[in-house]
Write a protein that holds these residues in place. Structure first.
Motif, PDB file in Angstrom:
ATOM      1  N   GLU A   1      -1.238 -12.688  -8.220  1.00  0.00           N
ATOM      2  CA  GLU A   1      -0.462 -11.770  -9.072  1.00  0.00           C
ATOM      3  C   GLU A   1       0.690 -12.524  -9.741  1.00  0.00           C
ATOM      4  O   GLU A   1       1.024 -12.280 -10.897  1.00  0.00           O
ATOM      5  N   PHE A   2       1.305 -13.437  -8.980  1.00  0.00           N
ATOM      6  CA  PHE A   2       2.399 -14.250  -9.514  1.00  0.00           C
ATOM      7  C   PHE A   2       1.891 -15.141 -10.641  1.00  0.00           C
ATOM      8  O   PHE A   2       2.527 -15.282 -11.686  1.00  0.00           O
ATOM      9  N   ARG A   3       0.696 -15.720 -10.411  1.00  0.00           N
ATOM     10  CA  ARG A   3       0.154 -16.614 -11.440  1.00  0.00           C
ATOM     11  C   ARG A   3      -0.162 -15.847 -12.718  1.00  0.00           C
ATOM     12  O   ARG A   3      -0.005 -16.355 -13.825  1.00  0.00           O
ATOM     13  N   GLN A   4      -0.607 -14.608 -12.562  1.00  0.00           N
ATOM     14  CA  GLN A   4      -0.931 -13.808 -13.747  1.00  0.00           C
ATOM     15  C   GLN A   4       0.312 -13.354 -14.491  1.00  0.00           C
ATOM     16  O   GLN A   4       0.320 -13.262 -15.713  1.00  0.00           O
ATOM     17  N   GLY A   5       1.356 -13.011 -13.756  1.00  0.00           N
ATOM     18  CA  GLY A   5       2.570 -12.494 -14.370  1.00  0.00           C
ATOM     19  C   GLY A   5       2.505 -10.995 -14.572  1.00  0.00           C
ATOM     20  O   GLY A   5       1.431 -10.392 -14.585  1.00  0.00           O
ATOM     21  N   MET A   6       3.665 -10.381 -14.730  1.00  0.00           N
ATOM     22  CA  MET A   6       3.719  -8.930 -14.763  1.00  0.00           C
ATOM     23  C   MET A   6       2.999  -8.320 -15.968  1.00  0.00           C
ATOM     24  O   MET A   6       2.364  -7.273 -15.862  1.00  0.00           O
ATOM     25  N   ALA A   7       3.118  -8.973 -17.127  1.00  0.00           N
ATOM     26  CA  ALA A   7       2.503  -8.383 -18.327  1.00  0.00           C
ATOM     27  C   ALA A   7       0.994  -8.249 -18.153  1.00  0.00           C
ATOM     28  O   ALA A   7       0.391  -7.258 -18.584  1.00  0.00           O
ATOM     29  N   ALA A   8       0.385  -9.239 -17.488  1.00  0.00           N
ATOM     30  CA  ALA A   8      -1.061  -9.180 -17.277  1.00  0.00           C
ATOM     31  C   ALA A   8      -1.427  -8.085 -16.281  1.00  0.00           C
ATOM     32  O   ALA A   8      -2.566  -7.628 -16.242  1.00  0.00           O
ATOM     33  N   ARG A   9      -0.480  -7.674 -15.469  1.00  0.00           N
ATOM     34  CA  ARG A   9      -0.713  -6.638 -14.458  1.00  0.00           C
ATOM     35  C   ARG A   9      -0.295  -5.264 -14.969  1.00  0.00           C
ATOM     36  O   ARG A   9      -0.335  -4.278 -14.212  1.00  0.00           O
ATOM     37  N   ALA A  10       0.138  -5.180 -16.230  1.00  0.00           N
ATOM     38  CA  ALA A  10       0.777  -3.961 -16.734  1.00  0.00           C
ATOM     39  C   ALA A  10      -0.102  -2.717 -16.570  1.00  0.00           C
ATOM     40  O   ALA A  10       0.366  -1.671 -16.125  1.00  0.00           O
TER      41      ALA A  10
ATOM     42  N   GLU B   1      29.533 -10.177  -0.888  1.00  0.00           N
ATOM     43  CA  GLU B   1      30.139 -11.328  -1.539  1.00  0.00           C
ATOM     44  C   GLU B   1      29.398 -11.633  -2.836  1.00  0.00           C
ATOM     45  O   GLU B   1      28.341 -11.094  -3.107  1.00  0.00           O
ATOM     46  N   THR B   2      29.969 -12.559  -3.594  1.00  0.00           N
ATOM     47  CA  THR B   2      29.303 -12.993  -4.809  1.00  0.00           C
ATOM     48  C   THR B   2      28.013 -13.727  -4.450  1.00  0.00           C
ATOM     49  O   THR B   2      28.003 -14.548  -3.544  1.00  0.00           O
ATOM     50  N   SER B   3      26.969 -13.404  -5.141  1.00  0.00           N
ATOM     51  CA  SER B   3      25.712 -14.084  -4.846  1.00  0.00           C
ATOM     52  C   SER B   3      25.066 -14.606  -6.123  1.00  0.00           C
ATOM     53  O   SER B   3      25.164 -13.996  -7.185  1.00  0.00           O
ATOM     54  N   LEU B   4      24.462 -15.760  -5.961  1.00  0.00           N
ATOM     55  CA  LEU B   4      23.721 -16.382  -7.061  1.00  0.00           C
ATOM     56  C   LEU B   4      22.282 -16.508  -6.586  1.00  0.00           C
ATOM     57  O   LEU B   4      22.038 -16.942  -5.463  1.00  0.00           O
ATOM     58  N   THR B   5      21.350 -16.067  -7.405  1.00  0.00           N
ATOM     59  CA  THR B   5      19.941 -16.202  -7.038  1.00  0.00           C
ATOM     60  C   THR B   5      19.202 -16.880  -8.186  1.00  0.00           C
ATOM     61  O   THR B   5      19.400 -16.520  -9.346  1.00  0.00           O
ATOM     62  N   VAL B   6      18.385 -17.847  -7.844  1.00  0.00           N
ATOM     63  CA  VAL B   6      17.623 -18.593  -8.844  1.00  0.00           C
ATOM     64  C   VAL B   6      16.138 -18.445  -8.546  1.00  0.00           C
ATOM     65  O   VAL B   6      15.707 -18.663  -7.406  1.00  0.00           O
ATOM     66  N   ALA B   7      15.376 -18.034  -9.532  1.00  0.00           N
ATOM     67  CA  ALA B   7      13.936 -17.852  -9.327  1.00  0.00           C
ATOM     68  C   ALA B   7      13.173 -18.371 -10.539  1.00  0.00           C
ATOM     69  O   ALA B   7      13.733 -18.511 -11.632  1.00  0.00           O
ATOM     70  N   PHE B   8      11.898 -18.670 -10.302  1.00  0.00           N
ATOM     71  CA  PHE B   8      11.075 -19.254 -11.357  1.00  0.00           C
ATOM     72  C   PHE B   8       9.811 -18.437 -11.563  1.00  0.00           C
ATOM     73  O   PHE B   8       9.239 -17.920 -10.610  1.00  0.00           O
ATOM     74  N   THR B   9       9.376 -18.371 -12.798  1.00  0.00           N
ATOM     75  CA  THR B   9       8.082 -17.767 -13.069  1.00  0.00           C
ATOM     76  C   THR B   9       7.007 -18.844 -12.896  1.00  0.00           C
ATOM     77  O   THR B   9       7.307 -20.027 -12.744  1.00  0.00           O
ATOM     78  N   TYR B  10       5.768 -18.407 -12.949  1.00  0.00           N
ATOM     79  CA  TYR B  10       4.650 -19.357 -12.895  1.00  0.00           C
ATOM     80  C   TYR B  10       4.784 -20.396 -14.013  1.00  0.00           C
ATOM     81  O   TYR B  10       4.644 -21.597 -13.784  1.00  0.00           O
ATOM     82  N   HIS B  11       5.072 -19.914 -15.217  1.00  0.00           N
ATOM     83  CA  HIS B  11       5.205 -20.841 -16.344  1.00  0.00           C
ATOM     84  C   HIS B  11       6.410 -21.765 -16.170  1.00  0.00           C
ATOM     85  O   HIS B  11       6.407 -22.902 -16.653  1.00  0.00           O
ATOM     86  N   GLY B  12       7.427 -21.250 -15.476  1.00  0.00           N
ATOM     87  CA  GLY B  12       8.603 -22.071 -15.202  1.00  0.00           C
ATOM     88  C   GLY B  12       8.275 -23.225 -14.276  1.00  0.00           C
ATOM     89  O   GLY B  12       8.676 -24.369 -14.518  1.00  0.00           O
ATOM     90  N   LEU B  13       7.524 -22.923 -13.204  1.00  0.00           N
ATOM     91  CA  LEU B  13       7.134 -23.988 -12.267  1.00  0.00           C
ATOM     92  C   LEU B  13       6.267 -25.022 -12.980  1.00  0.00           C
ATOM     93  O   LEU B  13       6.382 -26.225 -12.749  1.00  0.00           O
ATOM     94  N   LYS B  14       5.434 -24.513 -13.862  1.00  0.00           N
ATOM     95  CA  LYS B  14       4.561 -25.396 -14.626  1.00  0.00           C
ATOM     96  C   LYS B  14       5.407 -26.330 -15.506  1.00  0.00           C
ATOM     97  O   LYS B  14       5.176 -27.541 -15.553  1.00  0.00           O
ATOM     98  N   ALA B  15       6.408 -25.743 -16.174  1.00  0.00           N
ATOM     99  CA  ALA B  15       7.262 -26.524 -17.065  1.00  0.00           C
ATOM    100  C   ALA B  15       8.063 -27.578 -16.296  1.00  0.00           C
ATOM    101  O   ALA B  15       8.460 -28.600 -16.854  1.00  0.00           O
TER     102      ALA B  15
ATOM    103  N   ASP C   1      -1.803 -23.539  -8.164  1.00  0.00           N
ATOM    104  CA  ASP C   1      -2.942 -22.696  -7.814  1.00  0.00           C
ATOM    105  C   ASP C   1      -2.797 -22.040  -6.449  1.00  0.00           C
ATOM    106  O   ASP C   1      -3.526 -21.107  -6.132  1.00  0.00           O
ATOM    107  N   SER C   2      -1.861 -22.552  -5.637  1.00  0.00           N
ATOM    108  CA  SER C   2      -1.731 -22.026  -4.281  1.00  0.00           C
ATOM    109  C   SER C   2      -0.780 -20.830  -4.207  1.00  0.00           C
ATOM    110  O   SER C   2      -0.579 -20.270  -3.145  1.00  0.00           O
ATOM    111  N   PHE C   3      -0.201 -20.444  -5.338  1.00  0.00           N
ATOM    112  CA  PHE C   3       0.664 -19.257  -5.356  1.00  0.00           C
ATOM    113  C   PHE C   3      -0.184 -17.981  -5.417  1.00  0.00           C
ATOM    114  O   PHE C   3      -1.365 -18.021  -5.787  1.00  0.00           O
ATOM    115  N   ALA C   4       0.430 -16.862  -5.069  1.00  0.00           N
ATOM    116  CA  ALA C   4      -0.266 -15.568  -5.085  1.00  0.00           C
ATOM    117  C   ALA C   4      -0.853 -15.317  -6.479  1.00  0.00           C
ATOM    118  O   ALA C   4      -0.200 -15.599  -7.490  1.00  0.00           O
TER     119      ALA C   4
END
Lengths: 182, 453
Positions: B88-97, B60-74, B83-86
């Motif tokens: 890796e999530f707090r760092q973001g993908m670019a920092a893990r590149a 079926e049609t699906s809608l998914t909504v997600a937030f980045t660390y900076h999004g939650l902050k905003a 601070d209680s998030f994982a």
């Protein structure tokens, strides 16, 4: 950008694909003798019997338990193919390691035993000390070393064939011929 | 085994169930310029998700909504909660590149803007079986943000299944998903019992018997899941040219391609069809994922370094004593973007095409990052430290790939990279109650109020 500041510390130094891993514990007062006994018993199990070469964890090169400081302290020292931190969960939540360690750890301080895996994990990580210096004398993983041993043993078998010299005459065999003289 | 009961009416089903097939879809990234508008956006998106009702059927049609660390902050999520998030999530993908092997051409310096930047706050995906149904939901999502001046649409990626029903490389995909306890979907691999719900969703016991580390307050974390998206450009012409240069016939090209992937183009696994493609097997969902590698330790049927065997080694590592493959499974919801390169074309046409890789799981590090770094980028675990995944591995220098066969193994040399990372991010897809909690935040920090009306 540094990536190490918020993630868990990465235990152990690495050389090529292999990393060192060392744990240091304090033996519970009065339990040195039973710990020594447990280690002797361990030495008699398959994989730990000298010459078995088949420890339950296939990706470690060797492992030793050392009692020191008049049997008041215990060290576990090993080398492992791959980064330890990536495999931490696997080691301490599954497989043969956990049962083996449970017997040994029950004689050292700070160990509350199974089944609290989170406690076991933090207990183990708390005992880890990274080496200040680490070197290796060969570059392969356990898998590669075992393959190399099988290939050499096959090569020696070929050399024992009466027509070995003749077989190795082809120019393509030159690298093998270079290894055939001794 | 106790069957766990999932709070399906609180979970974003888009993260849990497979996508429709065929499908069309759109990915949107939004930036929150104003916290109050951000929370209003969340309120509207929550209404949209809630009206979709209970976890919809697959397809079926699906809608998914997600937030980045900076999004939650905003949005004004308090610091101690952030601070209680994982980590890796707090760092973001670019920092893990660097850890992820996203270097050189795949490095964040070369990423499509604004991917990898702190401007990426909200990720929305809509997947539907056809254009009409996509538009219906996408329009509502657009209305949710378009009239809010403090919300900016900063990136959009359309995706659609190619007419072939396959990826740009020509392979049927989306096979091999694990079943999850409590989701009501049966396992397709009879040897793989459904994963503990806590492997995918926060707030439930996982395979270790524990709860995955969960952000607090509990209402924010529970029933949520981490989501990773990566835009991966596929160099289809380079891939085809490489196979052409190493093969003497079309059949041999197909065989080499299958050896690299671990499946034939139809989806038929080499483990069950080692000699030739079996389209009937490939299209049979009851059979195309029901196999193991235990009878083929040396990889004569399916090379130990093949893509599918790396990504999910099944029973191949059971003797190692150091790996529990169930700790490294994930939900994947990849889609294709860009036009197909017409059949037979070996010249690069310059078109952007590839895969939107999407991961859902409770453990960024031991699921997504472990599989990417230990199994796809590296070969230590198969005793070939210098070999990476032949298809998606980051072959910085020319790579090699070993195809076991008698009497003598074949080794492909000088493999160029066939996949380039265009960017991506680590996100968190909260539960419906968490969305409500986010919408009702009343941050007292003046900084997050700045600019609000």
């Amino acid at each position: 950008m540094t990536t190490s500041d918020v993630s868990a510390p990465k235990p152990g130094l690495s050389v090529g694909p292999t990393s060192e891993f060392s744990l240091f514990f304090r033996v519970k007062p009065g339990e040195a003798a039973s710990l020594r006994q447990a280690l002797h018993a361990l030495q008699e199990t398959p994989g730990y019997r000298p010459g078995d070469y088949g420890m339950a964890i296939q990706t470690i090169h060797e492992a030793r338990f050392v009692l020191f400081d008049d049997d008041t302290r215990l060290a576990f020292i090993t080398s492992f193919d791959g980064p330890w931190d990536a495999y931490m969960e696997d080691f301490f939540t599954s497989g043969p390691t956990l049962a083996l360690f449970d017997v040994i750890f029950s004689h050292v301080e700070g160990y509350d035993g199974l089944p609290d895996l989170a406690a076991v994990r933090s207990f183990v990580l708390g005992a880890e000390q990274s080496a200040a210096a680490y070197a290796r004398n060969y570059g392969g993983t356990v898998k590669e070393i075992r393959k190399a041993q099988r290939v050499n043993s096959a090569f020696q078998e070929v050399l024992d064939h009466p027509q070995a010299a003749e077989i190795l005459e082809h120019p393509a065999m030159q690298p093998l011929l270079d290894e055939a003289a001794d | 085994m106790d069957e766990i009961s999932l709070e399906l009416d609180d979970i974003q089903s888009g993260a849990l169930f497979e996508r429709p097939s065929p499908y069309v879809g759109v990915y949107l990234l939004l930036s929150i310029r104003d916290g109050r508008d951000g929370r209003e956006l969340v309120r509207r998106l929550h209404r949209l998700l809630a009206s979709a009702g209970e976890a919809s059927e697959a397809g079926e049609t699906s809608l998914t909504v997600a937030f980045t660390y900076h999004g939650l902050k905003a949005l004004g999520v308090p610091e101690e909660s952030l601070d209680s998030f994982a980590p890796e999530f707090r760092q973001g993908m670019a920092a893990r590149a660097e850890i992820l092997g996203d270097v050189g051409e795949s490095g964040p310096d070369h990423w499509e803007k604004p991917l990898g930047s702190a401007d990426v706050h909200v990720a929305i995906s809509v997947l539907a079986p056809d254009e009409d149904r996509l538009r219906a939901v996408a329009d509502r999502a657009r209305r949710a943000h378009a009239e809010l001046p403090g919300i900016e649409l900063i990136w959009r990626q359309d995706c659609y299944q190619l007419a072939t029903g396959r990826t740009s490389f020509g392979f049927k995909d989306g096979i091999g998903q694990p079943a999850v306890e409590g989701s009501g979907r049966p396992a397709t691999d009879s040897r793989e019992p459904p994963l503990k719900a806590g492997e995918i969703l926060l707030g439930y016991p996982d395979e270790t018997g524990e709860l995955a580390p969960m952000p607090f307050p509990e209402v924010l974390g529970r029933n949520g899941t981490y989501v990773v998206f990566r835009k991966l450009h596929t160099k289809v012409a380079a891939y085809r040219s490489y196979l052409r240069s190493r093969a003497h016939s079309r059949a041999e090209e197909n065989l080499l391609g299958a050896k690299m992937v671990g499946r034939w183009q139809s989806g038929a696994p080499l483990a069950l069809a080692p000699e030739r493609d079996d389209p009937e097997l490939g299209s049979d969902p009851l059979r195309n994922n029901d196999f193991a590698y235990g009878d083929d330790p040396r990889g004569f049927k399916c090379p130990v370094g093949a893509h599918a065997r790396r990504a999910n080694p099944r029973d191949a590592l059971d003797q190692e004593g150091s790996v529990d493959v169930r700790l490294h499974r994930m939900i994947r919801r990849g889609t294709s973007y860009g036009p197909a390169l017409p059949d037979g074309v070996l010249e690069d046409d310059g078109a952007e095409r590839g895969i939107m890789f999407v991961f859902a799981g409770a453990h960024l590090k031991r699921q997504f990052e472990f599989v990417k770094t230990q199994w796809l980028n590296d070969g230590i675990f198969i005793g070939a430290p210098l070999e990476a995944d032949p298809l998606v591995g980051p072959h910085g220098e020319a790579g090699t790939f070993t195809i076991p066969q008698r009497p003598i193994r074949r080794r492909l040399q000088d493999l160029p990279p066939f996949v380039v990372t265009r960017g991506g991010e680590y996100c968190f897809a909260p539960s419906l109650s968490a969305l409500r909690w986010l919408a009702d935040l009343q941050p007292d920090d003046p900084a997050t109020q700045r600019g609000s009306r």
